[in-house]
Design a protein around this motif. Structure first.
Motif, short mmCIF file in Angstrom:
data_model
loop_
_atom_site.label_atom_id
_atom_site.label_comp_id
_atom_site.label_asym_id
_atom_site.label_seq_id
_atom_site.Cartn_x
_atom_site.Cartn_y
_atom_site.Cartn_z
N PRO A 18 60.16 71.91 41.70
CA PRO A 18 60.10 70.47 41.43
C PRO A 18 61.49 69.87 41.32
O PRO A 18 62.43 70.51 40.84
CB PRO A 18 59.36 70.40 40.08
N SER A 127 52.75 73.42 34.14
CA SER A 127 52.54 72.03 33.76
C SER A 127 51.63 71.96 32.54
O SER A 127 51.12 72.97 32.06
CB SER A 127 51.91 71.27 34.92
N TYR A 164 44.01 61.69 35.87
CA TYR A 164 43.84 62.78 36.83
C TYR A 164 42.38 62.89 37.27
O TYR A 164 42.08 62.97 38.46
CB TYR A 164 44.31 64.09 36.19
N TYR A 170 48.24 63.38 39.11
CA TYR A 170 48.51 64.65 38.42
C TYR A 170 49.63 64.49 37.41
O TYR A 170 50.70 63.95 37.74
CB TYR A 170 48.89 65.71 39.45
N SER A 172 52.45 65.65 36.29
CA SER A 172 53.43 66.66 36.68
C SER A 172 54.62 66.68 35.72
O SER A 172 55.74 66.28 36.06
CB SER A 172 53.92 66.41 38.11
N THR A 174 56.96 69.13 33.72
CA THR A 174 57.37 70.53 33.63
C THR A 174 57.68 70.86 32.17
O THR A 174 58.48 70.18 31.53
CB THR A 174 58.62 70.79 34.50
#
Length: 232
Positions: A18, A127, A164, A170, A172, A174
């Motif tokens: 990512p 995630s 979602y 999503y 996302s 991290t």
């Protein structure tokens, strides 16, 4: 969703890094050099946050993205590979690439209204959804709309899983080592029955309207009487 046994609790190993991924101790980098010179290095980010390359001093990379790390490594490599700074048309040009060969492990704490709370070890590429899947998801009284990610004792992000489930957006985010995922209790719920495409129990936020609820259900079925809605 969280009872689906086919959902993987950990991300795939061979995926693109990512853009917002931050390097840290334990990450392993692969540095490839080609062109006028050819070589390959494997470098591990140490506990001090640095990598060491033969004939080059330590390069501090902890907290850097792959893009910014590549720039730092390029400046360091240019000390022994002068062709890195050459024009791409010249025969002595040296090219290089930096990739994440292996990601580090992190510990994430999941607490609150969750099926299996506790401390979990994940890949640093994981995630919020990966972590929630591993812990079984929210309990019957848990919120799907205001899941909190705490970092360094402060609120970092709030995740709304309906974005979602309904819109396909999503979350996302991290995760980092020692992050805390807190699933609070729900605040508002509505029970939906009758000629809707999806019936059941839905969680809603204070500012949301009937139109938002209809979007969660997918709208009225083809057999619905569309002139009236009954709210008890």
């Amino acid at each position: 969703f969280f009872n689906n046994k086919n959902i993987s609790e950990t991300p795939e190993l061979f995926i693109a890094t990512p853009s917002d991924y931050r390097l840290g101790p334990g990450d392993e980098l692969m540095i490839s050099i080609w062109g006028a010179s050819e070589n390959e290095y494997t470098a591990l980010v140490s506990r001090e946050g640095v990598i060491k390359i033969d004939r080059i001093g330590p390069v501090y990379l902890s907290g850097n993205t792959i893009l910014s790390a590549k720039k730092k490594i390029g400046r360091a490599l240019s000390k022994i590979y002068s062709g890195i700074n050459s024009s791409s048309e010249l025969y002595q040009k040296v090219f290089f690439e930096v990739n994440l060969a292996k990601s580090r492990s992190i510990i994430v704490n999941l607490i609150g209204e969750i099926e299996r709370p506790g401390a979990y070890t994940f890949s640093s590429m994981s995630s919020v959804l990966n972590a929630l899947s591993a812990a079984g998801g929210p309990t019957e009284n848990g919120s799907f709309r205001s899941i909190k990610v705490l970092r360094n004792g402060k609120l970092y992000k709030t995740v709304d899983l309906y974005n979602y489930f309904v819109k396909g957006l999503y979350p996302s985010i991290t995760l980092r080592d020692q992050d805390v995922i807190l699933v609070p209790s729900y605040k508002n719920r509505v029970f939906v029955s009758g000629e809707f495409k999806t019936v059941g129990v839905f969680e809603f936020l204070n500012q949301e309207k009937i139109s938002d609820l209809l979007s969660f259900t997918g709208g009225l079925s083809s057999f619905a009487y569309k002139e009236e809605l009954f709210i008890e």
